[in-house]
Design a protein around this motif. Structure first.
Motif, short mmCIF file in Angstrom:
data_model
loop_
_atom_site.label_atom_id
_atom_site.label_comp_id
_atom_site.label_asym_id
_atom_site.label_seq_id
_atom_site.Cartn_x
_atom_site.Cartn_y
_atom_site.Cartn_z
N CYS A 8 42.04 -7.14 10.40
CA CYS A 8 42.20 -7.37 8.96
C CYS A 8 43.13 -6.33 8.34
N SER A 9 42.96 -5.09 8.75
CA SER A 9 43.79 -4.02 8.22
C SER A 9 45.26 -4.24 8.55
N PHE A 10 45.52 -4.64 9.77
CA PHE A 10 46.90 -4.83 10.17
C PHE A 10 47.50 -6.12 9.60
N VAL A 11 46.66 -7.09 9.27
CA VAL A 11 47.14 -8.27 8.55
C VAL A 11 47.66 -7.83 7.18
N CYS A 12 46.95 -6.88 6.56
CA CYS A 12 47.39 -6.35 5.25
C CYS A 12 48.81 -5.80 5.33
N LEU A 13 49.15 -5.21 6.46
CA LEU A 13 50.50 -4.66 6.61
C LEU A 13 51.56 -5.75 6.49
N PHE A 14 51.25 -6.91 7.03
CA PHE A 14 52.23 -7.98 7.02
C PHE A 14 52.44 -8.56 5.62
N VAL A 15 51.50 -8.28 4.72
CA VAL A 15 51.69 -8.75 3.35
C VAL A 15 52.08 -7.61 2.42
N GLY A 16 52.45 -6.47 3.01
CA GLY A 16 53.03 -5.38 2.24
C GLY A 16 52.09 -4.30 1.75
N HIS A 17 50.88 -4.24 2.26
CA HIS A 17 49.94 -3.19 1.85
C HIS A 17 49.79 -2.16 2.96
N HIS A 18 49.84 -0.90 2.58
CA HIS A 18 49.64 0.18 3.55
C HIS A 18 48.19 0.63 3.53
N LEU A 19 47.73 1.17 4.65
CA LEU A 19 46.38 1.73 4.72
C LEU A 19 46.40 3.13 4.15
N THR A 20 45.32 3.51 3.50
CA THR A 20 45.24 4.87 2.96
C THR A 20 44.52 5.80 3.94
N VAL A 21 44.06 5.27 5.04
CA VAL A 21 43.38 6.07 6.06
C VAL A 21 44.40 6.50 7.10
N ARG A 22 44.43 7.78 7.39
CA ARG A 22 45.33 8.29 8.43
C ARG A 22 44.50 8.68 9.64
N PHE A 23 45.01 8.31 10.81
CA PHE A 23 44.36 8.67 12.06
C PHE A 23 45.12 9.82 12.70
N THR A 24 44.53 10.42 13.72
CA THR A 24 45.22 11.47 14.44
C THR A 24 46.33 10.84 15.30
N PRO A 25 47.35 11.62 15.66
CA PRO A 25 48.43 11.07 16.48
C PRO A 25 47.95 10.44 17.79
N SER A 26 46.86 10.94 18.35
CA SER A 26 46.37 10.38 19.61
C SER A 26 45.96 8.92 19.46
N VAL A 27 45.45 8.52 18.30
CA VAL A 27 45.07 7.13 18.06
C VAL A 27 46.31 6.25 18.08
N TYR A 28 47.34 6.68 17.36
CA TYR A 28 48.58 5.90 17.33
C TYR A 28 49.23 5.85 18.71
N LYS A 29 49.18 6.97 19.45
CA LYS A 29 49.75 6.97 20.80
C LYS A 29 49.01 5.98 21.70
N PHE A 30 47.68 5.95 21.60
CA PHE A 30 46.90 5.02 22.43
C PHE A 30 47.28 3.58 22.10
N ILE A 31 47.34 3.26 20.81
CA ILE A 31 47.66 1.89 20.40
C ILE A 31 49.06 1.50 20.87
N CYS A 32 49.99 2.45 20.84
CA CYS A 32 51.38 2.17 21.27
C CYS A 32 51.54 2.25 22.78
N GLY A 33 50.52 2.70 23.50
CA GLY A 33 50.59 2.76 24.95
C GLY A 33 51.28 4.00 25.49
N HIS A 34 51.26 5.09 24.73
CA HIS A 34 51.87 6.35 25.17
C HIS A 34 50.79 7.36 25.54
N GLU A 35 51.12 8.27 26.44
CA GLU A 35 50.17 9.31 26.86
C GLU A 35 50.10 10.43 25.83
#
Length: 195
Positions: free
Chosen positions: A16-43
């Protein structure tokens, strides 16, 4: 693998959160870089640990700096880690028979990598997997690798807004004052860049 209802909810929330991105809304919650790296498939690497556990980060830096086996032996390390699980300390083996495997100069990089993997990923893997599944419903995994963690964070959260008036008001100067020419130029440049 058992998927708990709360984990399924996390996957649904991330979708649901990422669907919001497609309609132009950003999330106000920031995660640590490790979360984004995991989602993107980076070590993850040692620098990622610095934000989440500065003490462990410094300890692993010291292990990395050891130049002799004697220095390393002073740490008395095996391929295990102590984990605080709801107030109870448990020893986790980082690999099969890890309690019997001593950390040496030749395997310390492998040890550091496994400690980082445990702390940043494995200890919360179920939650991260559900988040990733939610994202991958919208953006296939093979496309995610094209993003760096920082790029994906900007897509998810937008650029941070900095209140320059507040920053100017609270800035304390050493050897300069608010009226020093170089300081005046700095604020002019920052104000222009923020417009």
């Amino acid at each position: 693998m058992v998927v708990w209802p709360c984990l399924q909810l996390l996957g649904c929330m991330s979708l649901c959160s990422f669907v919001c991105l497609f309609v132009g809304h950003h999330l106000t919650v920031r995660f640590t870089p490790s979360v984004y790296k995991f989602i993107c498939g980076h070590e993850c690497d040692l620098s990622d640990l610095q934000l989440q556990d500065p003490t462990l980060y410094r300890c692993l830096q010291e292990v990395e700096k050891c130049s002799t086996q004697e220095e390393l032996n002073a740490f008395n390390l095996t391929f295990t880690i102590e984990n605080n699980r709801f107030g109870s300390i448990e020893t986790i083996e980082l690999e099969p028979n890890g309690a019997q495997k001593e950390v040496t100069l030749s395997n310390r990089k492998e040890y550091i990598k496994k400690v980082i993997q445990f702390h940043l990923i494995d200890s919360v893997k179920n939650q991260l997997v559900e988040m990733k599944v939610g994202v991958n419903h919208l953006i296939p995994h093979e496309y995610m690798k094209a993003f760096t963690a920082t790029e994906f964070e900007v897509i998810v959260c937008g650029l941070p807004e900095i209140n320059l008036d507040n920053l100017m008001e609270r800035t304390k100067y050493k050897e300069y004052s608010a009226s020093s020419q170089v300081v005046v130029w700095l604020w002019e440049i920052l104000m222009e860049a923020s417009q």
